[in-house]
Scaffold this motif. Structure first.
Motif, PDB file in Angstrom:
ATOM      1  N   THR A  81      -4.394   5.584  -4.014  1.00  0.00           N
ATOM      2  CA  THR A  81      -3.763   6.589  -3.192  1.00  0.00           C
ATOM      3  C   THR A  81      -4.486   7.121  -2.351  1.00  0.00           C
ATOM      4  OG1 THR A  81      -3.881   7.925  -4.572  1.00  0.00           O
ATOM      5  CG2 THR A  81      -1.970   6.957  -4.934  1.00  0.00           C
ATOM      6  N   ARG A  82      -4.102   7.590  -1.303  1.00  0.00           N
ATOM      7  CA  ARG A  82      -5.141   8.743  -0.802  1.00  0.00           C
ATOM      8  C   ARG A  82      -4.268  10.037   0.057  1.00  0.00           C
ATOM      9  NH1 ARG A  82      -6.179   5.442   4.776  1.00  0.00           N
ATOM     10  NH2 ARG A  82      -3.889   5.470   5.927  1.00  0.00           N
ATOM     11  N   PRO A  83      -4.643  11.213   0.420  1.00  0.00           N
ATOM     12  CA  PRO A  83      -3.987  12.154   0.792  1.00  0.00           C
ATOM     13  C   PRO A  83      -3.642  11.868   2.353  1.00  0.00           C
ATOM     14  CG  PRO A  83      -6.124  12.861   0.639  1.00  0.00           C
ATOM     15  CD  PRO A  83      -6.055  11.332  -0.221  1.00  0.00           C
ATOM     16  N   SER A  84      -2.645  12.322   2.815  1.00  0.00           N
ATOM     17  CA  SER A  84      -2.198  12.119   4.305  1.00  0.00           C
ATOM     18  C   SER A  84      -3.054  13.039   5.045  1.00  0.00           C
ATOM     19  CB  SER A  84      -0.701  12.508   4.358  1.00  0.00           C
ATOM     20  OG  SER A  84      -0.413  12.676   5.600  1.00  0.00           O
ATOM     21  N   VAL A  85      -3.487  12.793   6.268  1.00  0.00           N
ATOM     22  CA  VAL A  85      -4.061  13.838   7.146  1.00  0.00           C
ATOM     23  C   VAL A  85      -3.320  14.626   7.801  1.00  0.00           C
ATOM     24  CG1 VAL A  85      -6.057  12.036   7.372  1.00  0.00           C
ATOM     25  CG2 VAL A  85      -3.926  12.127   8.857  1.00  0.00           C
ATOM     26  N   GLN A  86      -2.207  14.384   7.822  1.00  0.00           N
ATOM     27  CA  GLN A  86      -1.064  15.379   8.435  1.00  0.00           C
ATOM     28  C   GLN A  86      -0.654  16.443   7.518  1.00  0.00           C
ATOM     29  OE1 GLN A  86       0.002  12.020   9.047  1.00  0.00           O
ATOM     30  NE2 GLN A  86      -0.585  11.688  11.117  1.00  0.00           N
ATOM     31  N   ASN A  87      -0.212  16.057   6.500  1.00  0.00           N
ATOM     32  CA  ASN A  87       0.201  17.151   5.566  1.00  0.00           C
ATOM     33  C   ASN A  87      -0.196  17.435   4.184  1.00  0.00           C
ATOM     34  OD1 ASN A  87       1.657  15.009   4.678  1.00  0.00           O
ATOM     35  ND2 ASN A  87       3.543  15.803   5.371  1.00  0.00           N
ATOM     36  N   GLY A  88      -1.007  16.513   3.643  1.00  0.00           N
ATOM     37  CA  GLY A  88      -1.895  16.475   2.531  1.00  0.00           C
ATOM     38  C   GLY A  88      -0.893  15.984   1.395  1.00  0.00           C
ATOM     39  N   GLN A  89       0.211  15.209   1.817  1.00  0.00           N
ATOM     40  CA  GLN A  89       1.015  14.491   1.007  1.00  0.00           C
ATOM     41  C   GLN A  89       0.176  13.324   0.316  1.00  0.00           C
ATOM     42  OE1 GLN A  89       4.153  15.838   0.716  1.00  0.00           O
ATOM     43  NE2 GLN A  89       4.354  14.335  -1.112  1.00  0.00           N
ATOM     44  N   LEU A  90       0.546  12.825  -0.840  1.00  0.00           N
ATOM     45  CA  LEU A  90      -0.317  11.874  -1.607  1.00  0.00           C
ATOM     46  C   LEU A  90       0.324  10.357  -0.982  1.00  0.00           C
ATOM     47  CD1 LEU A  90      -2.517  11.535  -3.614  1.00  0.00           C
ATOM     48  CD2 LEU A  90      -0.751  11.258  -5.115  1.00  0.00           C
ATOM     49  N   LEU A  91      -0.152   9.489  -0.325  1.00  0.00           N
ATOM     50  CA  LEU A  91       0.268   8.337   0.274  1.00  0.00           C
ATOM     51  C   LEU A  91      -0.252   7.236  -0.675  1.00  0.00           C
ATOM     52  CD1 LEU A  91      -0.473   8.996   3.938  1.00  0.00           C
ATOM     53  CD2 LEU A  91       1.706   9.316   2.618  1.00  0.00           C
ATOM     54  N   VAL A  92       0.937   6.159  -0.749  1.00  0.00           N
ATOM     55  CA  VAL A  92       0.267   4.771  -1.284  1.00  0.00           C
ATOM     56  C   VAL A  92       0.697   3.639  -0.120  1.00  0.00           C
ATOM     57  CG1 VAL A  92       0.954   5.210  -3.504  1.00  0.00           C
ATOM     58  CG2 VAL A  92       2.642   4.205  -2.321  1.00  0.00           C
ATOM     59  N   SER A  93       0.023   2.660  -0.137  1.00  0.00           N
ATOM     60  CA  SER A  93      -0.012   1.439   0.902  1.00  0.00           C
ATOM     61  C   SER A  93       1.311   0.616   0.718  1.00  0.00           C
ATOM     62  CB  SER A  93      -1.134   0.759   1.105  1.00  0.00           C
ATOM     63  OG  SER A  93      -1.128  -0.295   1.793  1.00  0.00           O
ATOM     64  N   THR A  94       1.983   0.284   1.464  1.00  0.00           N
ATOM     65  CA  THR A  94       3.091  -0.685   1.421  1.00  0.00           C
ATOM     66  C   THR A  94       2.675  -2.139   1.034  1.00  0.00           C
ATOM     67  OG1 THR A  94       3.124  -0.860   3.723  1.00  0.00           O
ATOM     68  CG2 THR A  94       4.709   0.800   2.560  1.00  0.00           C
ATOM     69  N   GLY A  95       1.364  -2.300   1.381  1.00  0.00           N
ATOM     70  CA  GLY A  95       0.749  -3.555   1.376  1.00  0.00           C
ATOM     71  C   GLY A  95       0.674  -4.053   2.665  1.00  0.00           C
ATOM     72  N   VAL A  96       1.534  -3.648   3.643  1.00  0.00           N
ATOM     73  CA  VAL A  96       1.389  -4.275   4.947  1.00  0.00           C
ATOM     74  C   VAL A  96       0.598  -3.006   5.823  1.00  0.00           C
ATOM     75  CG1 VAL A  96       2.761  -5.072   6.962  1.00  0.00           C
ATOM     76  CG2 VAL A  96       3.408  -5.571   4.895  1.00  0.00           C
ATOM     77  N   THR A  97      -0.437  -3.414   6.487  1.00  0.00           N
ATOM     78  CA  THR A  97      -1.386  -2.180   7.096  1.00  0.00           C
ATOM     79  C   THR A  97      -0.275  -1.722   8.229  1.00  0.00           C
ATOM     80  OG1 THR A  97      -2.752  -4.099   7.846  1.00  0.00           O
ATOM     81  CG2 THR A  97      -3.461  -2.493   6.425  1.00  0.00           C
ATOM     82  N   SER A  98       0.163  -2.455   9.311  1.00  0.00           N
ATOM     83  CA  SER A  98       0.781  -2.008  10.200  1.00  0.00           C
ATOM     84  C   SER A  98       1.938  -1.202   9.996  1.00  0.00           C
ATOM     85  CB  SER A  98       1.155  -3.314  11.203  1.00  0.00           C
ATOM     86  OG  SER A  98       1.414  -4.369  10.480  1.00  0.00           O
ATOM     87  N   LEU A  99       2.633  -1.550   8.779  1.00  0.00           N
ATOM     88  CA  LEU A  99       3.920  -0.803   8.371  1.00  0.00           C
ATOM     89  C   LEU A  99       3.384   0.703   7.840  1.00  0.00           C
ATOM     90  CD1 LEU A  99       6.890  -0.686   8.092  1.00  0.00           C
ATOM     91  CD2 LEU A  99       6.471  -1.714   5.712  1.00  0.00           C
ATOM     92  N   ASP A 100       2.146   0.530   7.244  1.00  0.00           N
ATOM     93  CA  ASP A 100       1.652   1.933   6.819  1.00  0.00           C
ATOM     94  C   ASP A 100       1.418   2.877   8.163  1.00  0.00           C
ATOM     95  OD1 ASP A 100      -0.512   0.690   4.275  1.00  0.00           O
ATOM     96  OD2 ASP A 100       1.537   1.350   4.118  1.00  0.00           O
ATOM     97  N   GLY A 110       1.003   5.694   5.480  1.00  0.00           N
ATOM     98  CA  GLY A 110       1.523   5.174   4.073  1.00  0.00           C
ATOM     99  C   GLY A 110       2.877   5.650   3.770  1.00  0.00           C
ATOM    100  N   LEU A 111       3.050   5.167   2.588  1.00  0.00           N
ATOM    101  CA  LEU A 111       4.395   5.726   2.200  1.00  0.00           C
ATOM    102  C   LEU A 111       4.190   6.695   1.041  1.00  0.00           C
ATOM    103  CD1 LEU A 111       7.402   4.684   2.076  1.00  0.00           C
ATOM    104  CD2 LEU A 111       6.912   3.224   0.281  1.00  0.00           C
ATOM    105  N   ALA A 112       4.739   7.939   1.097  1.00  0.00           N
ATOM    106  CA  ALA A 112       4.544   9.110   0.470  1.00  0.00           C
ATOM    107  C   ALA A 112       4.958   9.103  -1.082  1.00  0.00           C
ATOM    108  CB  ALA A 112       4.973  10.534   1.118  1.00  0.00           C
TER     109      ALA A 112
END
Lengths: 377, 268
Positions: free
Chosen positions: A37-56, A62-64
């Protein structure tokens, strides 16, 4: 989780300490560091990857955690199933726990996910005395977003290292006479809540993410008649389930991907309600089987992708995509989503043929359709 | 709180009309940013706010408006998401939340939810000694269309809004703000979305002020997120007087800006 009516009148100040969910703006001091996981740069929300980088990238990084991604299936459920597999494979590599629910195929078939490869740009340069496999495993679980080779399947040991909870509908309920509510959704919701509570994803003990994959919700195999009738009898069963799913996810460290055969649902307004109850929504339209498959305009791509909805989480603004005309293509090692580029019109004959779909024109003199197109006087 | 919207509506936290029913509606767009505006507006105006947050969790609202309810007792928040789980997945030793019992049995209607609203609006008058005196009560609902998705009948939702209006606007002279969301095109022939269209028409008839949010008629634009139609219904003398204004808006991270058509900063 229940609260009697008079207790909801408590002030919000009391609630704020008690109600520590994942769906909270993270301050710098208490960042939860969970692998994958990593925090979003826009609003600090915790994100996970969907497995498809272009979908992220489309979803704003990423997916919150705590949200639902709705995928409207393409006609043969090939690419939406692929994205679901990517999602689960990412969970295996990041050591998250999985929950897979299906009504049609055994969950183990969906778990035959692609093998993770190291793309050339991510090769680790510095190896020390640790064995290579361990090093790459450690490195990959801390990375965000991986590449998968879909022509191979992941090794059984790696896959079984990840804890997976399965919900296969025929094992759970027997088809009964119609009650006023669709039983399968309540059973699924109960099972999911049990797993969340037992494994402690509701912030009681675990510090890991639960990835929930729900395959083909709303199809007739779930006991729902949304896809069969114009005026379904239990038209609110699926929306009530999605509301309950949102309630479960917002109060736990989980993220869900739901696929839905929307091309079978006749009621567009119902699709609008379903979309609103999910946070992110994309729709896939594959070219397979349609005349676009042989259209030279689309020869580089496998289908079109529409972003139906992006959420605004903990802030007012949404991360809107730049372009609305997106197409996807699936290669062996990568599922790419990019802006649809039409090839340039270079010769005169190309512009004549590619204008619109070929239609059958019955001319007066009985010549073929292509013949009449060249008659220009 | 959006200052431009305050000047458009000619209100401020110090002076606003009481006994008003403000309807926020949208069609194929998202007007929930206006709910955040009204929430912070009435909290700043030191009103006692009863918020039925059916669509999102409490953390979402509190993260957007950081000054949420710093005073004790000013905000009564009903989190629909949290209460629904007790009904949808009942356990033996847990008490069910009564306000959401329409989930178990939709034909029952929204009577219990109304009882909750009533107890928080009226019951606050019998407060203990030393508590602060707040202004008039305000009811905010986000959003009513979720109730339609959960199986409640349109007539029951209209009844609920009528009862709430009678309670909040007439009886205690407070204000009421409700959000309704529609899906289809306005003149769709097929009966796809009869429910929310009927609800929207019924509520538009009842309201004093309607803020209707739509996408731009010319298509998708990244700089202008949509247009908002402001429609007042006032009675001057015997004849009802209706006034409509059209604005375009853009939503930022913590606010929104409104401007007349064609005067967006992207254009000028």
């Amino acid at each position: 989780m229940a609260a009697p009516v008079n207790s909801v009148c408590k002030t919000s100040a009391d609630r704020l300490q008690v109600n520590c969910t994942s769906f909270q703006k993270k301050t710098r001091s208490k960042l939860i560091s969970i692998p994958g996981t990593r925090p979003s740069v826009q609003n600090g929300q915790l994100l996970v990857s969907t497995g498809v980088t272009s979908l992220d990238y489309l979803l704003g990084g990423g997916l919150a955690v705590g949200t639902v991604l709705l995928i409207e299936e393409d006609r043969f459920d090939s690419y939406s199933r692929m994205i679901l597999k990517y999602f689960l494979a990412e969970g295996v590599v990041c050591r998250h726990e999985l929950f897979v629910a299906t009504a049609q195929d055994n969950p183990d078939e969906i778990l035959q996910v692609g093998d993770e490869t190291l793309s050339s740009s991510n090769v680790i340069k510095n190896y020390n005395s640790y064995p290579c496999a361990l090093q790459s495993a450690l490195a990959s679980s801390s990375r965000f977003g991986h590449y998968y080779d879909v022509s191979k399947t992941m090794e059984v040991e790696i896959r079984q290292a990840a804890k997976c909870h399965r919900f296969y509908l025929p094992d759970h309920i027997t088809p009964s006479s119609a009650a006023h509510r669709v039983e399968s959704y309540s059973a699924l919701l109960k099972s999911l809540q049990e797993v969340i509570h037992r494994e402690g994803f509701d912030l009681s003990k675990s510090r890991n993410i639960l990835r929930v994959g729900l395959h083909s919700l709303g199809s007739a195999l779930w006991g729902d008649d949304l896809c069969c009738h114009d005026k379904p009898r239990h038209s609110h069963a699926l929306t009530t389930f999605l509301y309950g799913l949102r309630a479960l996810l917002r109060s736990s460290l989980s993220v869900a991907v739901v696929t839905l055969p929307s091309h079978l649902i006749q009621d567009r307004a119902l699709m609008g309600n379903i979309t609103r109850l999910c946070d992110n929504a994309i729709a896939l339209e594959s070219f397979k089987g349609s005349e676009r498959e042989t259209n030279p305009l689309y020869k580089d791509y496998h289908g079109l992708l529409y972003v139906r909805q992006v959420p605004h989480l903990n802030c007012l603004a949404r991360q809107l995509p730049d372009h609305k005309d997106l197409a996807f293509k699936l290669k062996r090692k990568q599922f790419t989503i990019e802006r649809l580029h039409l090839p340039p019109d270079l010769s005169e004959t190309v512009s004549r043929v590619s204008r619109g779909e070929p239609v059958g024109v019955a001319s007066a003199c009985g010549s073929s359709a292509s013949g009449t197109k060249n008659l220009d006087f | 709180m959006f200052t431009e919207l305050n000047s458009i509506l000619n209100t401020s936290p110090d002076s606003y009309t009481r006994g008003e029913f403000i309807l926020v509606s949208d069609r194929q767009s998202d007007a929930s940013f206006l709910i955040h505006h009204f929430l912070s507006f009435y909290l700043r105006a030191r009103c006692k706010v009863c918020f039925l947050g059916l669509a999102q969790s409490f953390c979402h609202y509190s993260a957007v408006s950081q000054r949420l309810a710093k005073e004790k007792g000013q905000l009564v928040f009903f989190e629909g998401l949290k209460e629904c789980l007790s009904v949808l997945t009942p356990k033996e030793n847990n008490v069910e939340s009564e306000a959401m019992n329409f989930l178990r049995d939709p034909p029952v209607g929204l009577r219990s939810l109304y009882e909750f609203v009533r107890s928080s609006v009226i019951g606050s008058d019998n407060m203990e000694e030393g508590a602060e005196q707040w202004g008039p009560s305000v009811l905010l609902v986000d959003d009513l269309s979720v109730l339609l998705s959960l199986g409640v009948d349109v007539g029951a939702v209209l009844d609920f809004s009528h009862y709430c209006r009678a309670l909040v606007c007439s009886q205690v002279q407070g204000n009421m703000v409700m959000l309704v969301r529609c899906n289809g095109e306005e003149d769709d022939d097929d009966d796809g979305d009869i429910g929310s269209d009927v609800l929207l028409k019924g509520l538009t008839h009842q309201c004093n002020l309607n803020l209707h949010v739509q996408g731009l008629p010319t298509g998708y634009c990244k700089d202008i997120h949509g247009q908002m139609e402001v429609c007042w219904k006032r009675r001057q003398g015997d004849a009802p007087h209706m006034q409509k204004n059209l604005f375009q808006y853009k939503v930022y991270d913590k606010g929104a800006s409104f401007f007349a058509r064609g005067t967006s900063s992207a254009v000028l």
